[in-house]
Write an enzyme that holds these catalytic residues in place. Structure first.
Site, short mmCIF file in Angstrom:
data_model
loop_
_atom_site.label_atom_id
_atom_site.label_comp_id
_atom_site.label_asym_id
_atom_site.label_seq_id
_atom_site.Cartn_x
_atom_site.Cartn_y
_atom_site.Cartn_z
N ASP A 13 14.81 -12.71 1.15
CA ASP A 13 15.42 -11.89 0.11
C ASP A 13 16.87 -11.51 0.16
O ASP A 13 17.76 -12.21 -0.15
CB ASP A 13 14.52 -10.44 -0.27
N LYS B 263 2.39 -5.34 -3.64
CA LYS B 263 3.47 -5.45 -2.87
C LYS B 263 3.49 -4.10 -2.25
O LYS B 263 3.80 -3.02 -2.75
CB LYS B 263 4.63 -5.88 -3.11
N GLU C 265 7.33 -10.15 -9.65
CA GLU C 265 7.05 -8.72 -9.54
C GLU C 265 7.84 -7.98 -10.56
O GLU C 265 7.91 -6.77 -10.40
CB GLU C 265 7.76 -8.06 -8.24
N LYS D 46 5.85 -1.61 0.48
CA LYS D 46 7.01 -1.49 1.16
C LYS D 46 6.86 -0.81 2.48
O LYS D 46 6.19 0.23 2.79
CB LYS D 46 7.83 -0.66 0.34
N ASP E 274 7.10 -5.82 1.93
CA ASP E 274 8.41 -6.11 2.09
C ASP E 274 8.91 -5.21 3.09
O ASP E 274 8.86 -3.94 2.87
CB ASP E 274 9.11 -5.72 0.64
N GLU F 15 7.86 -9.98 3.47
CA GLU F 15 9.29 -10.45 3.10
C GLU F 15 10.36 -9.84 3.82
O GLU F 15 10.14 -8.48 4.27
CB GLU F 15 9.34 -9.75 1.49
N LYS G 203 16.58 -13.49 -7.86
CA LYS G 203 16.85 -12.18 -8.54
C LYS G 203 18.25 -12.46 -9.09
O LYS G 203 19.17 -13.06 -8.60
CB LYS G 203 16.83 -11.12 -7.56
N HIS H 214 9.74 6.20 -5.55
CA HIS H 214 9.38 4.76 -4.87
C HIS H 214 10.34 4.73 -3.69
O HIS H 214 11.51 4.99 -3.86
CB HIS H 214 10.17 3.93 -6.16
MG MG Z 1 12.82 -7.00 -1.35
#
Ligand code: MG
Length: 395
Positions: free
Chosen positions: A264, A183, A342, A185, A213, A239, A288, A38
């Site tokens: 975020d 989503k 998510e 990255k 993001d 994001e 979060k 990831h």
């Molecule tokens: Mg984020």
């Protein structure tokens, strides 16, 4: 058991608070393998480091919480090591012996004992809601205002960095009716090649929605140059494009962009959310537990954001089913979670830390309904991936 702060009989609640005293606080550190690497703009993981908290009450009931971090102290200041050390040295000593149902008082005690350290505090508070809920045979949602939603649309993150692999992965998820909002990255390499990669993805995934993001990876100049291109290809949400501290420029970017912009890393506590809302730095807030430091505080963050007209998104830091359940307990009591959640973390682990309680079906994640966090923790698997045994905190 060490009773630090006995509650006078006249102040006791109708139920047995003595039974709910915090008898033991323990932590364990795990490395849970993930199904694939990831990648984020500043890190790359192939296993998830998780700190678990296990709280045992005087009645013998146990509750669990998860302290999440990503790639050590990279996503934010906390690391698995600091989360554990904060719990053992500063938080557990102010909790032991007190009644676990006094959530507000315990959160205050924790905030006096340690500033920030929000992942550590959130892990503890999750375990408190789990243990008290199980003791009273009530779901945590019932202690947080009661459920409004039963399930949420659940987003999947494409973060391998290899576009062909990502298209195959997304098509398989869509065909299985697991996910249709993805989503991606970005902020890892040259924006021109990233926009080209996104364009291929969007074209290859009809019927799906793609959000990005940037993880603070772009400068303002790059935002000015490339956000119109993201709009052009139909990206649904952007994001945290710029540095967390740069709310002024995030507000300018938000005002210029026709694609909604989400804050975020730029908004952790309710004060940050109020400032971001007042400055219109983002029109969407990612919620979060690792930012709010607890379930109640995340609910308050949602209220402050909504009061400023912001939309809400159920963020994650790749939590297992334990952390996901704690988030869902709060999310399910919010009037609206406009962008769904998510919380795909349980499915990026080769094996989750819970054996039941969460289900993914028809593009949605179903909120647990059982007592406490409503999930069954798999202690055998935890023992397999833990770095040593559960370690108790001293009073
Ligand atoms: Mg984020």
């Amino acid at each position: 058991m060490n009773v630090v702060n006995p509650v006078p009989a006249s102040q006791r609640d109708a139920f047995d608070e003595e039974a709910l005293r915090i008898a033991r606080v323990e932590t364990a550190s795990l490395k849970a393998p993930t199904i694939r690497a990831h990648r984020l703009s500043n890190t790359h993981i192939s296993h998830k480091a998780i700190v678990l908290v296990r709280i045992t009450l005087a009645n013998g009931v146990v509750g669990y919480g998860e302290g999440s971090s990503l790639g050590g102290p990279r996503w934010a200041e906390e690391s698995p090591e600091s989360i554990r050390s904060c719990i053992h040295t500063y938080l557990a000593p102010v909790l032991l012996g007190r009644s676990a149902n006094r959530f507000e008082a315990l959160a205050l005690a924790m905030s006096k004992a340690a500033s920030r350290n929000t992942a550590a505090k959130a892990a503890i508070e999750s375990a408190l809601y789990d243990a008290v809920g199980r003791s009273l045979e009530l779901p945590a949602t019932q202690l947080l205002g009661g459920r409004i939603h039963d399930s949420f649309e659940v987003i999947w993150a494409l973060a391998s960095g290899d576009v062909d692999q990502e298209i195959d992965e997304a098509r398989a998820k869509f065909a299985a009716r697991e996910h249709r909002r993805f989503k991606v990255k970005i902020g890892l390499s040259d924006p021109r090649s990233e926009v080209a990669r996104l364009s291929r993805l969007v074209e290859a995934l009809p019927g799906c929605e793609v959000i990005v993001d940037v993880n603070q990876g772009w400068t303002v100049a790059q935002c000015n140059r490339w956000i119109p291109a993201l709009e052009e290809i139909g990206i649904a949400l952007i994001e945290q494009p710029v540095a967390a501290r740069d709310r002024i420029n995030l507000a300018r970017i938000t005002a210029r962009s026709r694609v909604p912009v989400m804050i975020d890393e730029g908004a952790f506590d309710v004060g940050d959310v109020a400032e971001a809302g007042a400055a219109a730095a983002g029109t969407v807030l990612s919620l979060k537990l690792v930012k709010s430091g607890g379930l109640m505080e995340m609910k308050r963050a949602a209220g402050v954001a909504a009061a400023h007209g912001m939309e809400l998104y159920g963020g994650c830091l790749l939590e297992s089913g334990i952390g996901a359940a704690a988030h869902l307990a709060v999310f399910s009591t919010l009037p609206a979670l406009h962008w769904g959640t998510e919380h795909f973390g349980p499915r990026i682990l080769t094996r989750d830390l819970i054996s039941q309680g969460l289900s993914f079906r028809d593009f949605h994640i179903t909120c647990p309904t059982g007592p406490g966090l409503g999930v069954s923790v798999d202690e055998d698997y935890i023992a397999e991936v833990a770095d040593g045994a559960w370690r108790p905190a001293a009073a």
